[in-house]
Every structure is written in C-alpha cells, then in structure tokens.
Design a protein around this motif. Structure first.
Motif, PDB file in Angstrom:
ATOM      1  N   LEU A 154      -6.518  19.761   3.621  1.00  0.00           N
ATOM      2  CA  LEU A 154      -6.752  18.343   3.868  1.00  0.00           C
ATOM      3  C   LEU A 154      -5.702  17.816   4.841  1.00  0.00           C
ATOM      4  O   LEU A 154      -4.518  18.132   4.714  1.00  0.00           O
ATOM      5  CB  LEU A 154      -6.669  17.582   2.550  1.00  0.00           C
ATOM      6  N   THR A 155      -6.145  17.009   5.806  1.00  0.00           N
ATOM      7  CA  THR A 155      -5.205  16.393   6.737  1.00  0.00           C
ATOM      8  C   THR A 155      -5.242  14.877   6.587  1.00  0.00           C
ATOM      9  O   THR A 155      -6.225  14.298   6.127  1.00  0.00           O
ATOM     10  CB  THR A 155      -5.530  16.752   8.197  1.00  0.00           C
ATOM     11  N   ARG A 156      -4.155  14.272   6.980  1.00  0.00           N
ATOM     12  CA  ARG A 156      -4.026  12.820   6.906  1.00  0.00           C
ATOM     13  C   ARG A 156      -5.105  12.126   7.722  1.00  0.00           C
ATOM     14  O   ARG A 156      -5.714  11.145   7.292  1.00  0.00           O
ATOM     15  CB  ARG A 156      -2.632  12.425   7.410  1.00  0.00           C
ATOM     16  N   GLU A 157      -5.355  12.650   8.910  1.00  0.00           N
ATOM     17  CA  GLU A 157      -6.319  12.031   9.833  1.00  0.00           C
ATOM     18  C   GLU A 157      -7.738  12.098   9.271  1.00  0.00           C
ATOM     19  O   GLU A 157      -8.498  11.116   9.332  1.00  0.00           O
ATOM     20  CB  GLU A 157      -6.254  12.722  11.195  1.00  0.00           C
ATOM     21  N   SER A 158      -8.115  13.255   8.728  1.00  0.00           N
ATOM     22  CA  SER A 158      -9.477  13.394   8.204  1.00  0.00           C
ATOM     23  C   SER A 158      -9.692  12.521   6.980  1.00  0.00           C
ATOM     24  O   SER A 158     -10.774  11.954   6.779  1.00  0.00           O
ATOM     25  CB  SER A 158      -9.769  14.861   7.869  1.00  0.00           C
ATOM     26  N   LEU A 159      -8.667  12.374   6.154  1.00  0.00           N
ATOM     27  CA  LEU A 159      -8.793  11.519   4.978  1.00  0.00           C
ATOM     28  C   LEU A 159      -8.972  10.064   5.389  1.00  0.00           C
ATOM     29  O   LEU A 159      -9.838   9.354   4.850  1.00  0.00           O
ATOM     30  CB  LEU A 159      -7.563  11.663   4.086  1.00  0.00           C
ATOM     31  N   GLU A 160      -8.187   9.599   6.325  1.00  0.00           N
ATOM     32  CA  GLU A 160      -8.285   8.206   6.782  1.00  0.00           C
ATOM     33  C   GLU A 160      -9.688   7.883   7.285  1.00  0.00           C
ATOM     34  O   GLU A 160     -10.240   6.813   7.001  1.00  0.00           O
ATOM     35  CB  GLU A 160      -7.259   7.945   7.881  1.00  0.00           C
ATOM     36  N   LYS A 161     -10.300   8.820   7.985  1.00  0.00           N
ATOM     37  CA  LYS A 161     -11.645   8.602   8.539  1.00  0.00           C
ATOM     38  C   LYS A 161     -12.725   8.529   7.457  1.00  0.00           C
ATOM     39  O   LYS A 161     -13.761   7.902   7.662  1.00  0.00           O
ATOM     40  CB  LYS A 161     -11.980   9.714   9.529  1.00  0.00           C
ATOM     41  N   ALA A 162     -12.493   9.182   6.331  1.00  0.00           N
ATOM     42  CA  ALA A 162     -13.524   9.245   5.289  1.00  0.00           C
ATOM     43  C   ALA A 162     -13.532   8.024   4.373  1.00  0.00           C
ATOM     44  O   ALA A 162     -14.484   7.817   3.622  1.00  0.00           O
ATOM     45  CB  ALA A 162     -13.324  10.509   4.449  1.00  0.00           C
ATOM     46  N   ILE A 163     -12.502   7.214   4.437  1.00  0.00           N
ATOM     47  CA  ILE A 163     -12.344   6.093   3.505  1.00  0.00           C
ATOM     48  C   ILE A 163     -13.038   4.839   4.018  1.00  0.00           C
ATOM     49  O   ILE A 163     -12.961   4.503   5.196  1.00  0.00           O
ATOM     50  CB  ILE A 163     -10.845   5.813   3.268  1.00  0.00           C
ATOM     51  N   VAL A 191      -0.396  13.128   2.915  1.00  0.00           N
ATOM     52  CA  VAL A 191      -1.587  12.298   2.680  1.00  0.00           C
ATOM     53  C   VAL A 191      -1.353  11.205   1.640  1.00  0.00           C
ATOM     54  O   VAL A 191      -2.220  10.351   1.432  1.00  0.00           O
ATOM     55  CB  VAL A 191      -2.809  13.155   2.248  1.00  0.00           C
ATOM     56  N   THR A 192      -0.198  11.210   0.982  1.00  0.00           N
ATOM     57  CA  THR A 192       0.002  10.246  -0.103  1.00  0.00           C
ATOM     58  C   THR A 192       0.082   8.804   0.377  1.00  0.00           C
ATOM     59  O   THR A 192      -0.352   7.886  -0.335  1.00  0.00           O
ATOM     60  CB  THR A 192       1.270  10.582  -0.905  1.00  0.00           C
ATOM     61  N   ASP A 193       0.602   8.583   1.578  1.00  0.00           N
ATOM     62  CA  ASP A 193       0.677   7.197   2.047  1.00  0.00           C
ATOM     63  C   ASP A 193      -0.709   6.631   2.304  1.00  0.00           C
ATOM     64  O   ASP A 193      -0.952   5.432   2.117  1.00  0.00           O
ATOM     65  CB  ASP A 193       1.555   7.093   3.300  1.00  0.00           C
ATOM     66  N   VAL A 194      -1.657   7.498   2.716  1.00  0.00           N
ATOM     67  CA  VAL A 194      -3.044   7.048   2.906  1.00  0.00           C
ATOM     68  C   VAL A 194      -3.658   6.700   1.554  1.00  0.00           C
ATOM     69  O   VAL A 194      -4.354   5.689   1.406  1.00  0.00           O
ATOM     70  CB  VAL A 194      -3.881   8.139   3.608  1.00  0.00           C
ATOM     71  N   ILE A 195      -3.407   7.526   0.569  1.00  0.00           N
ATOM     72  CA  ILE A 195      -3.929   7.290  -0.780  1.00  0.00           C
ATOM     73  C   ILE A 195      -3.389   5.984  -1.354  1.00  0.00           C
ATOM     74  O   ILE A 195      -4.138   5.170  -1.911  1.00  0.00           O
ATOM     75  CB  ILE A 195      -3.569   8.480  -1.694  1.00  0.00           C
ATOM     76  N   GLU A 196      -2.101   5.751  -1.175  1.00  0.00           N
ATOM     77  CA  GLU A 196      -1.492   4.524  -1.689  1.00  0.00           C
ATOM     78  C   GLU A 196      -1.939   3.307  -0.888  1.00  0.00           C
ATOM     79  O   GLU A 196      -2.190   2.238  -1.459  1.00  0.00           O
ATOM     80  CB  GLU A 196       0.024   4.655  -1.653  1.00  0.00           C
ATOM     81  N   LYS A 197      -2.047   3.463   0.410  1.00  0.00           N
ATOM     82  CA  LYS A 197      -2.476   2.363   1.275  1.00  0.00           C
ATOM     83  C   LYS A 197      -3.827   1.810   0.846  1.00  0.00           C
ATOM     84  O   LYS A 197      -4.050   0.591   0.838  1.00  0.00           O
ATOM     85  CB  LYS A 197      -2.535   2.857   2.723  1.00  0.00           C
ATOM     86  N   HIS A 198      -4.746   2.713   0.475  1.00  0.00           N
ATOM     87  CA  HIS A 198      -6.096   2.291   0.088  1.00  0.00           C
ATOM     88  C   HIS A 198      -6.266   2.199  -1.426  1.00  0.00           C
ATOM     89  O   HIS A 198      -7.387   1.983  -1.905  1.00  0.00           O
ATOM     90  CB  HIS A 198      -7.125   3.259   0.682  1.00  0.00           C
ATOM     91  N   ASP A 199      -5.165   2.344  -2.170  1.00  0.00           N
ATOM     92  CA  ASP A 199      -5.160   2.198  -3.624  1.00  0.00           C
ATOM     93  C   ASP A 199      -6.230   3.081  -4.286  1.00  0.00           C
ATOM     94  O   ASP A 199      -7.055   2.611  -5.082  1.00  0.00           O
ATOM     95  CB  ASP A 199      -5.390   0.737  -4.012  1.00  0.00           C
ATOM     96  N   LEU A 200      -6.203   4.367  -3.967  1.00  0.00           N
ATOM     97  CA  LEU A 200      -7.198   5.307  -4.490  1.00  0.00           C
ATOM     98  C   LEU A 200      -6.686   6.036  -5.725  1.00  0.00           C
ATOM     99  O   LEU A 200      -5.492   6.273  -5.887  1.00  0.00           O
ATOM    100  CB  LEU A 200      -7.548   6.349  -3.426  1.00  0.00           C
ATOM    101  N   ARG A 222       3.174  15.420  -8.981  1.00  0.00           N
ATOM    102  CA  ARG A 222       4.637  15.436  -8.980  1.00  0.00           C
ATOM    103  C   ARG A 222       5.240  14.509  -7.926  1.00  0.00           C
ATOM    104  O   ARG A 222       6.417  14.154  -8.007  1.00  0.00           O
ATOM    105  CB  ARG A 222       5.149  16.861  -8.728  1.00  0.00           C
ATOM    106  N   LEU A 223       4.465  14.139  -6.941  1.00  0.00           N
ATOM    107  CA  LEU A 223       4.993  13.336  -5.841  1.00  0.00           C
ATOM    108  C   LEU A 223       5.189  11.887  -6.267  1.00  0.00           C
ATOM    109  O   LEU A 223       4.453  11.362  -7.118  1.00  0.00           O
ATOM    110  CB  LEU A 223       4.050  13.408  -4.645  1.00  0.00           C
ATOM    111  N   ASP A 224       6.146  11.221  -5.666  1.00  0.00           N
ATOM    112  CA  ASP A 224       6.451   9.829  -5.996  1.00  0.00           C
ATOM    113  C   ASP A 224       5.210   8.956  -5.888  1.00  0.00           C
ATOM    114  O   ASP A 224       4.503   8.968  -4.871  1.00  0.00           O
ATOM    115  CB  ASP A 224       7.533   9.291  -5.048  1.00  0.00           C
TER     116      ASP A 224
END
Length: 392
Positions: A154-163, A191-200, A222-224
């Motif tokens: 999984l990449t940050r860019e591909s995740l952002e596009k799917a949301i 990818v965690t900042d994308v997940i947090e940004k969109h509150d997923l 385990r990540l913050d």
C-alpha cells in the motif's frame, strides 16, 4: 419451481458471486493425478499435543457453552501472546473475543461499524471474502489496487486517491493473501497520516502475522494514534495448522468490541469449546511446532520463486504467508485461461489472480503449503505448459 424460489431471495444474496477459488477446487476434484497449489491452508496436521488437549477437554466434560467472548483463560493467554510477540497490549476481559475463525471476526467487525452506503477501502489483490462481507453488511467495497512494481504494498498516494466523503474504513491484510506482500514499520507509518486525516477506522487482518520470513511482523496498531482506531483480527488456522478447528479472535477499542460481542451473542453464542481448549495448548506449548513449519515454508518459498523466474514467469519474493503470485502476462493468456488450460493439460491446479480483485489479472496464486516433491513436479509441469504455449 426454481423461478418461484428465486423470487424469495434477497437482492443482495442474488447478486453475490460464488467464490472463484472454489470453481477450480471443484474441477480438480473430478480429475486424477492433480497437483493442487490452490489450497490456502497448511499441509501440516494439527500438532498432536493440541489434538490431545481437545480430546482431554471432552473427557473432562467441557462440552457446554463458554462465555460469549470465550474462555477467560484463553483470552488472557492471547493477551500475553500479543504482548510477547508483537508488543501489543489488550485487556483480556474487555478487548478480546474468540470467534468462529477469522472470517467471523471480519463479518462481526463490518456489521458493527457499517451503516448503509458507507464505503470501505479494500487493498487488493486481496482475500475473496472481503468485498462480499462489506456488501452483506450494507456497505460499498472500494478496490484499491496495489502494483507489482511496489511489491504489492500500500502506498500513501494510492490510499489518498481511493478515499471519498463516504469512506468509513480501510481493510489491510499484511502479510497478504494472495501476494505474500508485507509492510515494514516505516511503510505503514507512511500511510497513517492519511488515515488520521480522514478519520478512518482500520481493519487489520493479521492471520499470517507469524508467517514472515525476512523480517519480524509489525502491526499497524503499534503506531502512534493507530491502536485507538484499529480492529485487529487473527486466529489459529494458519500459524498453528488448525484450519478445521475454526477458531479466530478479534481485538480492538472497547466500544467496538462491545458492539461486536452483542452481535456475536445473538448469531453464534460462542466459539467451539473444544477448539478453545486446543488453542490454549497451542499458545502455551506450540511455538516450537510453529517454528518448524515456518522453516519449511521458507525453504519452499525460496525454491518456488526461483523456479518460477527460471521458467519465465516473473515472480517477486513474498515476505510472508505461504503464497507465490507469479505473473503470467508473458503467455498472452488471461489468468482464467491460464488456470483452466494448465489444469486440463498438465493437471496442476492454481487460482487465477483476477478472483482477488481486478489488480490480480495477469497473475496466478500458487500455495507452497505442500511438499517440496509436489512443488518440484508442479514446476516441471508448468514449465512444459509455458514452453508449449510460448512456442505457439
């Protein structure tokens, strides 16, 4: 009568497609001299001490229901195991449920968080049951295709596009079925900042966590900031060769686990009692057997990936699980055509990649959870098949 019966089916059930994996299992079962690389389960039998623990539980009269969440002793052992092995901390009393396989845990999770119209991003190629589970819960599965050039990570860019505005959660499975891809701490962190940004929310299917070969598995929980939004799903089927025992577990935030437990109470009551006693033994005394199986899988993986590349089927080195995912694009055939002709002409059963999502087209899934002798013979037959069709 068939038409009359059809009218009673729900639209959701009517539109569900049968598993693409089962199609090839059914065909193979009707043929002689078939080598199957399609089965997604260990070829090892459950270790004897685990079986004995199951027998002993019956002899001791443990044939009644357990608590809905499962035996507290087993939940405590799971809590300790997750802490020791993966540095994760979960309360045995309020954050762990024993389920009927990891599959039930996935179903419970989706039914607990999805409202009609919610979207769930599914990282693909991925297990065939994910998208149907979202649909059955009233949600909308959204495919996120990973690429071979990224080793199916999984990449940050591909995740952002799917949301979209309707995205509720993302489902991850690393190590991956079918690609064997893994993700390091750094790759998950990206990818965690994308997940947090969109509150997923994150559903992390970590059923293959123990089966990693080049680096230790690292859970996204385990990540913050991730533990509070992650539902972690695992079980005993793959690592402890207990597929038929049907025992999984789920951990996560207390409020979500409480909601899942309510549904579990009404639909399943509890996981099988005998399986829970077997799993307790597996955790307490089964880690040596796990390491022996893991060592064998690693050897088979190394052989099979090298062999595929030598016969002209490009294959990345999977970091975990027990699947290789070679490209068959050089043959000019679709994955369905390749799998069907290979089975018919050479009696080798593999799974066409497209059943794991559109991004799997052009690939086949091959399980190396079979003997090295069977793998050698399978590669020989596949090599003959590829050469024959290359010549055409």
């Amino acid at each position: 009568m068939k038409e009359v019966q059809q009218q009673y089916l729900s639209k959701t059930a009517s539109k569900l497609k049968p598993s693409g994996i089962r199609k090839f299992f059914d065909l193979a079962s009707q043929m002689d001299n078939v080598i199957s690389l399609g089965v997604g389960e260990p070829d090892f039998v459950t270790p004897w001490n685990v079986c004995e623990a199951g027998y002993a539980s019956l002899e001791s009269g443990y044939t009644a229901y357990t608590a809905n969440a499962g035996l507290l002793e087993l939940r405590e052992e799971i809590s300790s195991y997750l802490s020791d092995q993966f540095s994760l901390s979960y309360s045995a009393e309020s954050q762990i449920i024993l389920t009927v396989g990891a599959s039930q845990a996935i179903d419970l999770a989706f039914r607990s968080i999805i409202d009609p119209g919610d979207e769930v991003v599914i990282v693909e190629p991925g297990f065939v049951a994910y998208a149907p589970a979202v649909t059955l819960a009233g949600g909308i599965p959204v495919s996120l295709e990973t690429k071979a050039e990224d080793e199916f990570k999984l990449t940050r860019e591909s995740l952002e596009k799917a949301i979209t505005k309707r995205t509720k959660a993302i489902l991850l499975c690393f190590p991956s079925n079918p690609t064997g891809a893994t993700m390091s701490k750094e790759e998950l962190q990206s990818v965690t900042d994308v997940i947090e940004k969109h509150d997923l929310l994150v559903l992390s299917d970590e059923i293959y966590a123990e089966l990693t070969y080049d680096e230790t598995h690292y859970s996204i929980a385990r990540l913050d900031g991730m533990k509070e939004r992650t539902i972690l799903i695992s079980g005993f089927s793959k690592a402890f060769a207990m597929t038929g025992w049907r025992l999984g577990y789920v951990t996560g935030p207390e409020e979500i686990i409480a909601a899942m437990l309510k549904i579990h109470q009404y639909t399943m009551m509890c996981a099988p009692t005998i399986a829970q006693h077997g799993a307790l033994e597996a955790l307490q005394n089964g880690r040596d057997d796990l390491e022996k199986m893991k060592k064998s899988y690693r050897q088979r993986r190394n052989y099979l990936v090298k062999a595929f590349n030598q016969i002209g089927l490009s294959c990345h080195m999977p970091g975990g699980a027990f699947y290789a995912f070679p490209s068959i694009q050089s043959t000019g055939m679709t994955s369905d055509e390749f799998a069907e002709k290979l089975l018919e002409e050479e009696r080798v059963a593999v799974v066409p990649g497209h059943v794991f999502g559109a991004g799997g087209e052009g690939y086949i899934r091959c399980s190396y959870a079979t003997s090295i002798e069977s793998l050698q013979e399978a590669v020989k037959r596949i090599g003959v098949f590829v050469e024959r069709h290359r010549a055409e």
